[in-house]
Design an enzyme around this catalytic site. Structure first.
Site, PDB file in Angstrom:
ATOM      1  N   PRO A  23     -38.630  11.522  80.167  1.00 54.73           N
ATOM      2  CA  PRO A  23     -37.265  10.989  80.105  1.00 54.73           C
ATOM      3  C   PRO A  23     -36.647  10.820  81.494  1.00 54.73           C
ATOM      4  O   PRO A  23     -37.030  11.494  82.453  1.00 54.73           O
ATOM      5  CB  PRO A  23     -36.513  12.054  79.285  1.00 54.73           C
ATOM      6  CG  PRO A  23     -37.569  12.765  78.505  1.00 54.73           C
ATOM      7  CD  PRO A  23     -38.778  12.773  79.396  1.00 54.73           C
ATOM      8  N   ASN A  24     -35.683   9.908  81.553  1.00 54.68           N
ATOM      9  CA  ASN A  24     -34.893   9.669  82.768  1.00 54.68           C
ATOM     10  C   ASN A  24     -35.741   9.229  83.961  1.00 54.68           C
ATOM     11  O   ASN A  24     -35.361   9.413  85.109  1.00 54.68           O
ATOM     12  CB  ASN A  24     -34.080  10.918  83.146  1.00 54.68           C
ATOM     13  CG  ASN A  24     -33.169  11.369  82.020  1.00 54.68           C
ATOM     14  OD1 ASN A  24     -32.482  10.547  81.409  1.00 54.68           O
ATOM     15  ND2 ASN A  24     -33.180  12.658  81.731  1.00 54.68           N
ATOM     16  N   ARG A  25     -36.899   8.653  83.655  1.00 54.63           N
ATOM     17  CA  ARG A  25     -37.812   8.154  84.687  1.00 54.63           C
ATOM     18  C   ARG A  25     -38.343   9.251  85.608  1.00 54.63           C
ATOM     19  O   ARG A  25     -38.892   8.962  86.663  1.00 54.63           O
ATOM     20  CB  ARG A  25     -37.143   7.052  85.530  1.00 54.63           C
ATOM     21  CG  ARG A  25     -36.820   5.781  84.735  1.00 54.63           C
ATOM     22  CD  ARG A  25     -38.105   5.184  84.153  1.00 54.63           C
ATOM     23  NE  ARG A  25     -37.883   3.861  83.553  1.00 54.63           N
ATOM     24  CZ  ARG A  25     -37.642   3.655  82.275  1.00 54.63           C
ATOM     25  NH1 ARG A  25     -37.538   4.687  81.452  1.00 54.63           N
ATOM     26  NH2 ARG A  25     -37.494   2.429  81.808  1.00 54.63           N
ATOM     27  N   LEU A  26     -38.210  10.509  85.216  1.00 48.42           N
ATOM     28  CA  LEU A  26     -38.794  11.606  85.990  1.00 48.42           C
ATOM     29  C   LEU A  26     -40.205  11.882  85.455  1.00 48.42           C
ATOM     30  O   LEU A  26     -40.498  12.956  84.900  1.00 48.42           O
ATOM     31  CB  LEU A  26     -37.920  12.855  85.915  1.00 48.42           C
ATOM     32  CG  LEU A  26     -36.567  12.754  86.619  1.00 48.42           C
ATOM     33  CD1 LEU A  26     -35.797  14.061  86.490  1.00 48.42           C
ATOM     34  CD2 LEU A  26     -36.759  12.405  88.098  1.00 48.42           C
ATOM     35  N   LYS A  32     -36.835   1.692  77.928  1.00 49.12           N
ATOM     36  CA  LYS A  32     -37.555   2.562  77.012  1.00 49.12           C
ATOM     37  C   LYS A  32     -37.460   3.982  77.539  1.00 49.12           C
ATOM     38  O   LYS A  32     -37.587   4.216  78.747  1.00 49.12           O
ATOM     39  CB  LYS A  32     -39.034   2.158  76.902  1.00 49.12           C
ATOM     40  CG  LYS A  32     -39.835   3.080  75.990  1.00 49.12           C
ATOM     41  CD  LYS A  32     -41.281   2.649  75.872  1.00 49.12           C
ATOM     42  CE  LYS A  32     -42.044   3.625  74.974  1.00 49.12           C
ATOM     43  NZ  LYS A  32     -43.452   3.233  74.780  1.00 49.12           N
TER      44      LYS A  32
END
Length: 215
Positions: A191-194, A10
Site C-alpha cells: 500500500p501507499n507505493r511503499l 491501484k
C-alpha cells in the site's frame, strides 16, 4: 492523439516481503514464488518472461519468451540461434529477464549472462516438443522478412509431407540458453507505493549479498 492515464490507480495489498524471512539463496525464493503463483493465482503462463537484449543496432529490445526450466545454476529457455535475440546474445551475452505476475502483485528482475546449453540437452527438449512445434522450428527463419503468411504455411505443409512417419531432427541453429544470474530483485506490491524490494547480488565467493531497496 493524446491519452491521459494519470488517474489510473491501484492499491497493492496482497502480500509482504520482509528481509528477515527470505532465504539465503534467491533461487529458492524464486521457486517458492513461482509455485505459489502457479498454484494459487489466476495467471496465464506463469513461465512467461520478458528477456531484454542489446541489439546489433545498439538499442535494447524486450520480448516475451517462455521459461522452460530453472535450477540453482540459472534459467533456461529455447529459441533460434540465428534470430535477432540470438545474434544480440552472441555479441553481448548480458541480458535481463523479468516476470510480472499482476494477480499476485509480484515482479522479479534477473540480470545475468546467457550461454548456450549443451547440444544433447537441446536435443532432448526438442524431442519432447509437439510435432507441430518441431516443424515450426524448422520452417521459420526467425526474425527474417517473409513475403506473407501463405509462404510459411506452404512451407509447413511441404515439410509435414516430407517428414510424414519420420523423426524430425533438431535444427543446428535452434536450441537452449541458460541465463546465469548475477543479480535477482524481488518486488512485492504494498500500500501507499511503499513496495517491498529485496535485491540479491552474487559475490566473488559465490555467496549472495541481500539488501532492501527503497521503492
Amino acid at each position: 492523439m493524446q491519452t491521459d492515464l494519470g488517474n489510473y490507480r491501484k492499491s497493492y495489498e496482497k502480500g509482504e516481503l520482509l528481509l528477515e524471512n527470505v532465504p539465503e539463496n534467491p533461487l529458492e525464493l524464486f521457486r517458492d514464488w513461482f509455485i505459489e503463483v502457479d498454484t494459487h493465482f489466476d495467471v496465464d503462463e506463469t513461465n512467461a518472461m520478458t528477456i531484454s537484449t542489446i541489439g546489433l543496432d545498439g538499442y535494447p529490445k524486450n520480448r516475451v519468451v517462455l521459461l522452460k526450466k530453472y535450477t540453482y545454476e540459472g534459467f533456461i529457455f529455447y529459441t533460434n540461434y540465428d534470430s535477432e535475440k540470438g545474434k544480440a546474445i552472441a555479441k553481448n551475452p548480458n541480458v535481463c529477464l523479468s516476470f510480472f505476475w499482476h494477480a499476485a502483485e509480484r515482479q522479479i528482475i534477473i540480470k545475468g549472462k546467457a550461454e548456450k546449453i549443451s547440444e544433447n540437452l537441446s536435443d532432448g527438449y526438442f524431442e519432447s516438443r509437439p510435432r507441430g512445434s518441431q516443424l515450426g522450428a524448422v520452417v521459420s527463419n526467425q526474425s527474417e522478412v517473409v513475403k506473407d503468411r501463405a509462404e510459411l504455411e506452404n512451407k509447413l505443409k511441404e515439410l509435414g509431407a516430407k517428414f510424414e512417419g519420420k523423426d524430425i531432427e533438431r535444427p543446428r541453429n535452434w536450441g537452449g540458453y541458460i541465463v546465469k544470474p548475477s543479480t535477482i530483485e524481488f518486488w512485492q506490491g504494498r500500500p501507499n507505493r511503499l513496495h517491498d524490494r529485496i535485491r540479491y547480488q552474487l559475490q566473488e565467493d559465490y555467496n549472495w549479498k541481500i539488501e532492501r531497496l527503497a521503492p
